[in-house]
Design a protein around this motif. Structure first.
Motif, PDB file in Angstrom:
ATOM      1  N   GLN A 136       0.829  -1.175  -0.119  1.00 25.59           N
ATOM      2  CA  GLN A 136      -0.027   0.069   0.047  1.00 25.59           C
ATOM      3  C   GLN A 136       0.906   1.302   0.013  1.00 25.59           C
ATOM      4  OE1 GLN A 136      -3.057   2.255   2.805  1.00 25.59           O
ATOM      5  NE2 GLN A 136      -2.449   0.204   3.389  1.00 25.59           N
ATOM      6  N   ARG A 137       1.966   1.310   0.645  1.00 29.24           N
ATOM      7  CA  ARG A 137       2.817   2.248   0.902  1.00 29.24           C
ATOM      8  C   ARG A 137       3.800   2.406  -0.284  1.00 29.24           C
ATOM      9  NH1 ARG A 137       8.048   3.406   3.711  1.00 29.24           N
ATOM     10  NH2 ARG A 137       8.173   5.366   4.568  1.00 29.24           N
ATOM     11  N   THR A 144       1.963   4.389  -3.182  1.00 30.92           N
ATOM     12  CA  THR A 144       1.900   5.897  -2.849  1.00 30.92           C
ATOM     13  C   THR A 144       3.128   6.432  -3.402  1.00 30.92           C
ATOM     14  OG1 THR A 144       0.356   5.612  -1.085  1.00 30.92           O
ATOM     15  CG2 THR A 144       1.681   7.617  -1.188  1.00 30.92           C
ATOM     16  N   SER A 185      -2.359   4.479  -7.830  1.00 34.27           N
ATOM     17  CA  SER A 185      -3.399   4.539  -7.016  1.00 34.27           C
ATOM     18  C   SER A 185      -4.118   3.011  -6.974  1.00 34.27           C
ATOM     19  CB  SER A 185      -4.621   5.417  -7.250  1.00 34.27           C
ATOM     20  OG  SER A 185      -5.789   5.263  -6.671  1.00 34.27           O
ATOM     21  N   SER A 210      -8.222  -3.052   2.250  1.00 34.63           N
ATOM     22  CA  SER A 210      -8.563  -1.927   2.865  1.00 34.63           C
ATOM     23  C   SER A 210      -8.547  -0.524   2.193  1.00 34.63           C
ATOM     24  CB  SER A 210      -8.078  -2.123   4.170  1.00 34.63           C
ATOM     25  OG  SER A 210      -8.132  -3.157   4.871  1.00 34.63           O
ATOM     26  N   ARG A 211      -7.398  -0.331   1.639  1.00 34.44           N
ATOM     27  CA  ARG A 211      -7.124   1.159   1.133  1.00 34.44           C
ATOM     28  C   ARG A 211      -8.262   1.251  -0.204  1.00 34.44           C
ATOM     29  NH1 ARG A 211      -3.051   4.533   0.667  1.00 34.44           N
ATOM     30  NH2 ARG A 211      -3.944   6.758  -0.729  1.00 34.44           N
ATOM     31  N   ASP A 253     -10.691   4.323  -0.430  1.00 38.62           N
ATOM     32  CA  ASP A 253     -10.635   5.225  -1.621  1.00 38.62           C
ATOM     33  C   ASP A 253     -12.013   5.308  -2.682  1.00 38.62           C
ATOM     34  OD1 ASP A 253      -8.366   5.799  -1.018  1.00 38.62           O
ATOM     35  OD2 ASP A 253      -7.020   4.808  -2.438  1.00 38.62           O
TER      36      ASP A 253
END
Length: 299
Positions: A41-42, A45, A50, A75-76, A80
């Motif tokens: 997830q990081r 970014t 995305s 979860s992200r 979003d």
């Protein structure tokens, strides 16, 4: 646009410069996320992409460095506001682990689980082949259908231009002119991903004709005994796989933390890769799909 975003290149142990696995293939408006390890997830970014771009998540197997980032990514996507369906592909033998990982993610995603237990197509254009590792493992290949490349001089000779060209492509014939008369065959682009495996027939099938092959290169050739013990590829074996398959570009990844300098792995792969270009992957690299070779019509 067709390009691969490299999110992580470490094998079992991440380093200060290498995150755990993660590869996002952007292909004509669809995103295929392969093997999201911890921190994916990081890394999304950092890479400037995305989670909303992901439509398919593909796990080669359920060892942690290939899947422990899954709950965070899911979860992200909920956070979003992703509303499109997301398809999760994984080996059937990893069902218990996958469901456990999904269970701790934030609910609310339109997630579809697709376990597979044999070679074949698992989504339109997306194929799997079994690999040889310590748990059930599959590699992936994305294949564009073969088509035809129109030749301007033949179109001109046939007196075709403008809307007539589109109609010929749709219908295959316009009057006495067929599509074959004014074009030559064009092989569809092929992307392949071969992760944790010893050399095997499945890896060879995946690599066959690939424009871009992403292959694990966990060990240097001098550590071949370790590769045999843990069922991984050496750099030289990854190069040989590319050579046998007529691969255009070989992207090496999944490196053991024992190698701070990856030059030796690149050199060993180049020594066996035949005509394939060899590239060492680094976290956050963007690798475009190699362009097709220029069409040479018969004289």
């Amino acid at each position: 646009m067709r390009e691969l975003v490299v999110l992580g290149t470490a094998s079992q142990v991440p380093t200060r410069t290498r995150n755990h696995n993660g590869y996002l293939l952007l292909w004509d408006g669809r995103g295929y996320l392969f093997d999201p390890g911890e921190g994916t997830q990081r890394q999304l970014t950092y890479a400037g992409v995305s989670a909303t771009q992901v439509h398919h998540i593909c796990l080669t197997h359920v060892h942690g460095d290939h899947c422990y980032g899954l709950p965070g990514v899911l979860s992200r996507m909920v956070l979003d506001g992703v509303t499109h369906p997301v398809h999760l592909h994984y080996p059937a033998g990893g069902e218990e682990t996958v469901r456990a990982l999904v269970s701790v993610a934030t609910p609310g995603l339109d997630l579809h689980l697709h376990p597979h237990g044999a070679a074949g197509e698992v989504a339109p254009g997306l194929e799997v082949r079994p690999l040889h590792h310590r748990v059930e493992t599959y590699g992936y290949r994305l294949v564009e259908p073969d088509g035809r490349t129109l030749l301007p001089h033949r179109l001109a000779s046939a007196g075709l231009s403008g809307p007539d060209v589109g109609r010929l492509q749709r219908e295959g014939r316009l009057g006495d002119v067929t599509l074959e008369d004014v074009s030559v065959p064009r092989r569809g682009q092929r992307f392949a991903l071969v992760m944790d495996t010893a050399p095997c027939a499945g890896a060879e099938e995946l690599a066959e004709g690939a424009h871009l092959l992403v292959a694990e290169s966990t060990f240097a050739d001098e550590d071949a005994e370790l590769a045999r013990e843990y069922l991984h590829l050496t750099a030289g074996q990854a190069g040989a796989l590319a050579a046998a398959g007529g691969v255009r570009t070989l992207l090496l990844t999944h490196f053991s933390s024992r190698y701070a300098d990856l030059t030796v792995l690149r050199d060993q792969a180049e020594a066996t890769a035949g005509g394939a270009a060899v590239v060492v992957a680094h976290d956050l690299d963007r690798v475009p799909m190699p362009r097709r070779r220029e069409v040479r019509p018969p004289s």
